[in-house]
Design a protein around this motif. Structure first.
Motif, PDB file in Angstrom:
ATOM      1  N   HIS A  23     -55.888  48.311  40.941  1.00 69.01           N
ATOM      2  CA  HIS A  23     -56.481  47.233  41.736  1.00 69.01           C
ATOM      3  C   HIS A  23     -55.535  46.761  42.832  1.00 69.01           C
ATOM      4  CE1 HIS A  23     -59.856  47.148  39.050  1.00 69.01           C
ATOM      5  NE2 HIS A  23     -59.019  47.116  38.038  1.00 69.01           N
ATOM      6  N   ASN A  24     -54.649  47.638  43.243  1.00 70.69           N
ATOM      7  CA  ASN A  24     -53.671  47.313  44.270  1.00 70.69           C
ATOM      8  C   ASN A  24     -54.188  47.789  45.626  1.00 70.69           C
ATOM      9  OD1 ASN A  24     -51.489  46.935  45.921  1.00 70.69           O
ATOM     10  ND2 ASN A  24     -50.119  48.319  44.822  1.00 70.69           N
ATOM     11  N   CYS A  25     -54.781  46.878  46.372  1.00 65.84           N
ATOM     12  CA  CYS A  25     -55.324  47.225  47.686  1.00 65.84           C
ATOM     13  C   CYS A  25     -54.223  47.467  48.711  1.00 65.84           C
ATOM     14  CB  CYS A  25     -56.243  46.119  48.185  1.00 65.84           C
ATOM     15  SG  CYS A  25     -57.725  45.944  47.182  1.00 65.84           S
ATOM     16  N   ALA A  26     -53.001  47.065  48.382  1.00 66.79           N
ATOM     17  CA  ALA A  26     -51.887  47.222  49.315  1.00 66.79           C
ATOM     18  C   ALA A  26     -51.069  48.487  49.031  1.00 66.79           C
ATOM     19  CB  ALA A  26     -50.984  45.990  49.233  1.00 66.79           C
ATOM     20  N   ILE A  27     -51.600  49.390  48.204  1.00 66.33           N
ATOM     21  CA  ILE A  27     -50.866  50.617  47.904  1.00 66.33           C
ATOM     22  C   ILE A  27     -50.591  51.374  49.201  1.00 66.33           C
ATOM     23  CG2 ILE A  27     -52.959  51.952  47.444  1.00 66.33           C
ATOM     24  CD1 ILE A  27     -51.345  53.502  45.314  1.00 66.33           C
ATOM     25  N   GLY A  28     -49.386  51.838  49.345  1.00 67.71           N
ATOM     26  CA  GLY A  28     -49.004  52.552  50.554  1.00 67.71           C
ATOM     27  C   GLY A  28     -49.426  54.014  50.517  1.00 67.71           C
ATOM     28  N   GLU A  29     -49.340  54.644  51.666  1.00 64.84           N
ATOM     29  CA  GLU A  29     -49.726  56.047  51.790  1.00 64.84           C
ATOM     30  C   GLU A  29     -48.884  56.939  50.882  1.00 64.84           C
ATOM     31  OE1 GLU A  29     -49.680  59.568  55.161  1.00 64.84           O
ATOM     32  OE2 GLU A  29     -49.729  57.484  55.823  1.00 64.84           O
ATOM     33  N   ALA A  30     -47.591  56.693  50.830  1.00 70.56           N
ATOM     34  CA  ALA A  30     -46.705  57.535  50.018  1.00 70.56           C
ATOM     35  C   ALA A  30     -47.065  57.446  48.533  1.00 70.56           C
ATOM     36  CB  ALA A  30     -45.247  57.143  50.230  1.00 70.56           C
ATOM     37  N   ALA A  31     -47.335  56.238  48.047  1.00 75.89           N
ATOM     38  CA  ALA A  31     -47.700  56.062  46.639  1.00 75.89           C
ATOM     39  C   ALA A  31     -49.058  56.695  46.348  1.00 75.89           C
ATOM     40  CB  ALA A  31     -47.709  54.576  46.274  1.00 75.89           C
ATOM     41  N   TYR A  32     -49.994  56.552  47.266  1.00 77.54           N
ATOM     42  CA  TYR A  32     -51.323  57.157  47.117  1.00 77.54           C
ATOM     43  C   TYR A  32     -51.213  58.677  47.042  1.00 77.54           C
ATOM     44  CZ  TYR A  32     -55.880  58.856  48.744  1.00 77.54           C
ATOM     45  OH  TYR A  32     -57.059  59.550  48.884  1.00 77.54           O
ATOM     46  N   LEU A  33     -50.433  59.264  47.951  1.00 77.93           N
ATOM     47  CA  LEU A  33     -50.263  60.716  47.956  1.00 77.93           C
ATOM     48  C   LEU A  33     -49.527  61.193  46.712  1.00 77.93           C
ATOM     49  CD1 LEU A  33     -49.502  61.385  51.722  1.00 77.93           C
ATOM     50  CD2 LEU A  33     -51.566  62.030  50.443  1.00 77.93           C
ATOM     51  N   GLU A  34     -48.623  60.388  46.193  1.00 75.64           N
ATOM     52  CA  GLU A  34     -47.907  60.766  44.968  1.00 75.64           C
ATOM     53  C   GLU A  34     -48.870  60.875  43.788  1.00 75.64           C
ATOM     54  OE1 GLU A  34     -44.802  62.065  42.694  1.00 75.64           O
ATOM     55  OE2 GLU A  34     -44.872  61.806  44.857  1.00 75.64           O
ATOM     56  N   VAL A  35     -49.811  59.960  43.701  1.00 79.07           N
ATOM     57  CA  VAL A  35     -50.825  60.036  42.637  1.00 79.07           C
ATOM     58  C   VAL A  35     -51.641  61.318  42.794  1.00 79.07           C
ATOM     59  CG1 VAL A  35     -52.920  58.985  41.701  1.00 79.07           C
ATOM     60  CG2 VAL A  35     -50.949  57.548  42.249  1.00 79.07           C
ATOM     61  N   ILE A  36     -52.063  61.611  44.011  1.00 78.78           N
ATOM     62  CA  ILE A  36     -52.838  62.830  44.254  1.00 78.78           C
ATOM     63  C   ILE A  36     -52.030  64.068  43.888  1.00 78.78           C
ATOM     64  CG2 ILE A  36     -53.800  64.302  46.078  1.00 78.78           C
ATOM     65  CD1 ILE A  36     -54.776  61.768  47.454  1.00 78.78           C
ATOM     66  N   ARG A  37     -50.765  64.093  44.281  1.00 81.81           N
ATOM     67  CA  ARG A  37     -49.928  65.264  44.003  1.00 81.81           C
ATOM     68  C   ARG A  37     -49.711  65.457  42.506  1.00 81.81           C
ATOM     69  NH1 ARG A  37     -46.840  63.414  48.742  1.00 81.81           N
ATOM     70  NH2 ARG A  37     -47.596  64.681  50.456  1.00 81.81           N
ATOM     71  N   ARG A  38     -49.651  64.366  41.778  1.00 71.91           N
ATOM     72  CA  ARG A  38     -49.408  64.475  40.337  1.00 71.91           C
ATOM     73  C   ARG A  38     -50.680  64.711  39.531  1.00 71.91           C
ATOM     74  NH1 ARG A  38     -44.403  61.457  38.108  1.00 71.91           N
ATOM     75  NH2 ARG A  38     -43.066  61.383  39.929  1.00 71.91           N
ATOM     76  N   LYS A  39     -51.817  64.598  40.170  1.00 67.21           N
ATOM     77  CA  LYS A  39     -53.066  64.807  39.431  1.00 67.21           C
ATOM     78  C   LYS A  39     -53.818  66.017  39.983  1.00 67.21           C
ATOM     79  CE  LYS A  39     -55.453  61.492  37.829  1.00 67.21           C
ATOM     80  NZ  LYS A  39     -56.394  60.416  37.794  1.00 67.21           N
ATOM     81  N   THR A  40     -54.706  65.820  40.913  1.00 65.22           N
ATOM     82  CA  THR A  40     -55.556  66.900  41.404  1.00 65.22           C
ATOM     83  C   THR A  40     -54.744  68.049  41.986  1.00 65.22           C
ATOM     84  OG1 THR A  40     -57.219  65.229  41.935  1.00 65.22           O
ATOM     85  CG2 THR A  40     -57.550  67.424  42.855  1.00 65.22           C
ATOM     86  N   ALA A  41     -53.760  67.738  42.826  1.00 57.16           N
ATOM     87  CA  ALA A  41     -52.972  68.800  43.453  1.00 57.16           C
ATOM     88  C   ALA A  41     -52.210  69.608  42.407  1.00 57.16           C
ATOM     89  CB  ALA A  41     -52.012  68.213  44.484  1.00 57.16           C
ATOM     90  N   LYS A  42     -51.692  68.937  41.383  1.00 57.28           N
ATOM     91  CA  LYS A  42     -50.954  69.656  40.333  1.00 57.28           C
ATOM     92  C   LYS A  42     -51.886  70.576  39.554  1.00 57.28           C
ATOM     93  CE  LYS A  42     -47.039  70.453  38.402  1.00 57.28           C
ATOM     94  NZ  LYS A  42     -45.985  71.115  39.165  1.00 57.28           N
ATOM     95  N   LEU A  43     -53.098  70.146  39.317  1.00 55.57           N
ATOM     96  CA  LEU A  43     -54.066  70.984  38.612  1.00 55.57           C
ATOM     97  C   LEU A  43     -54.391  72.237  39.431  1.00 55.57           C
ATOM     98  CD1 LEU A  43     -56.024  71.339  36.221  1.00 55.57           C
ATOM     99  CD2 LEU A  43     -57.698  70.038  37.552  1.00 55.57           C
ATOM    100  N   PHE A  44     -54.658  72.072  40.724  1.00 49.81           N
ATOM    101  CA  PHE A  44     -54.939  73.208  41.592  1.00 49.81           C
ATOM    102  C   PHE A  44     -53.712  74.127  41.696  1.00 49.81           C
ATOM    103  CE2 PHE A  44     -58.914  72.564  44.220  1.00 49.81           C
ATOM    104  CZ  PHE A  44     -59.450  71.552  43.432  1.00 49.81           C
ATOM    105  N   GLU A  45     -52.542  73.528  41.796  1.00 45.00           N
ATOM    106  CA  GLU A  45     -51.301  74.308  41.873  1.00 45.00           C
ATOM    107  C   GLU A  45     -51.129  75.182  40.637  1.00 45.00           C
ATOM    108  OE1 GLU A  45     -46.530  73.467  41.520  1.00 45.00           O
ATOM    109  OE2 GLU A  45     -47.733  71.955  42.542  1.00 45.00           O
ATOM    110  N   ALA A  46     -51.307  74.586  39.467  1.00 47.87           N
ATOM    111  CA  ALA A  46     -51.155  75.341  38.222  1.00 47.87           C
ATOM    112  C   ALA A  46     -52.179  76.464  38.127  1.00 47.87           C
ATOM    113  CB  ALA A  46     -51.269  74.401  37.021  1.00 47.87           C
ATOM    114  N   ALA A  47     -53.404  76.193  38.524  1.00 46.63           N
ATOM    115  CA  ALA A  47     -54.447  77.225  38.464  1.00 46.63           C
ATOM    116  C   ALA A  47     -54.109  78.407  39.368  1.00 46.63           C
ATOM    117  CB  ALA A  47     -55.797  76.628  38.847  1.00 46.63           C
ATOM    118  N   ALA A  48     -53.654  78.122  40.580  1.00 49.73           N
ATOM    119  CA  ALA A  48     -53.304  79.193  41.512  1.00 49.73           C
ATOM    120  C   ALA A  48     -52.080  79.961  41.018  1.00 49.73           C
ATOM    121  CB  ALA A  48     -53.052  78.613  42.899  1.00 49.73           C
ATOM    122  N   GLN A  49     -51.108  79.244  40.498  1.00 52.99           N
ATOM    123  CA  GLN A  49     -49.894  79.891  39.995  1.00 52.99           C
ATOM    124  C   GLN A  49     -50.206  80.763  38.780  1.00 52.99           C
ATOM    125  OE1 GLN A  49     -46.708  77.170  39.087  1.00 52.99           O
ATOM    126  NE2 GLN A  49     -45.251  78.815  38.712  1.00 52.99           N
TER     127      GLN A  49
END
Length: 108
Positions: A23-49
């Motif tokens: 519920h943090n509307c002030a989340i910064g771009e870096a923190a937002y991208l870190e969540v994406i990298r640790r979730k969806t991006a990591k799943l896609f990365e593992a699948a490709a690897q």
């Protein structure tokens, strides 16, 4: 097995980060991208690897496919998030009621 274990740990850490900023509307771009990298991006990365590993690819090809998966997963999640807020139900297949119910409950 190591690829799956590392991905599982990263995804769990990403889920914790997401919950901490739910519920943090002030989340910064870096923190937002870190969540994406640790979730969806990591799943896609593992699948490709894993595809590279199972296909007997060289270490260079394996690393390249892992990077490709990470970038693809990041792009996928960015588009998915934009569509959650900008798309009409006909494009997204969801109504605003469905989206707000999804946003107001913890991820599974």
């Amino acid at each position: 097995m190591e690829v799956l274990a590392n991905a599982t740990n990263a995804i769990a850490e990403g889920e914790v980060l997401q919950l901490m900023n739910a519920h943090n509307c002030a989340i910064g771009e870096a923190a937002y991208l870190e969540v994406i990298r640790r979730k969806t991006a990591k799943l896609f990365e593992a699948a490709a690897q894993l595809g590279a590993i199972l296909g007997g690819a060289s270490a260079g090809v394996e690393a390249g496919l892992a990077r490709y998966g990470m970038h693809l997963g990041t792009a996928f999640q960015l588009i998915d998030d934009v569509l959650d807020y900008r798309a009409t139900p006909g494009i997204r297949g969801r109504t605003w009621a469905t989206i707000s119910r999804r946003a107001s409950r913890p991820s599974r």
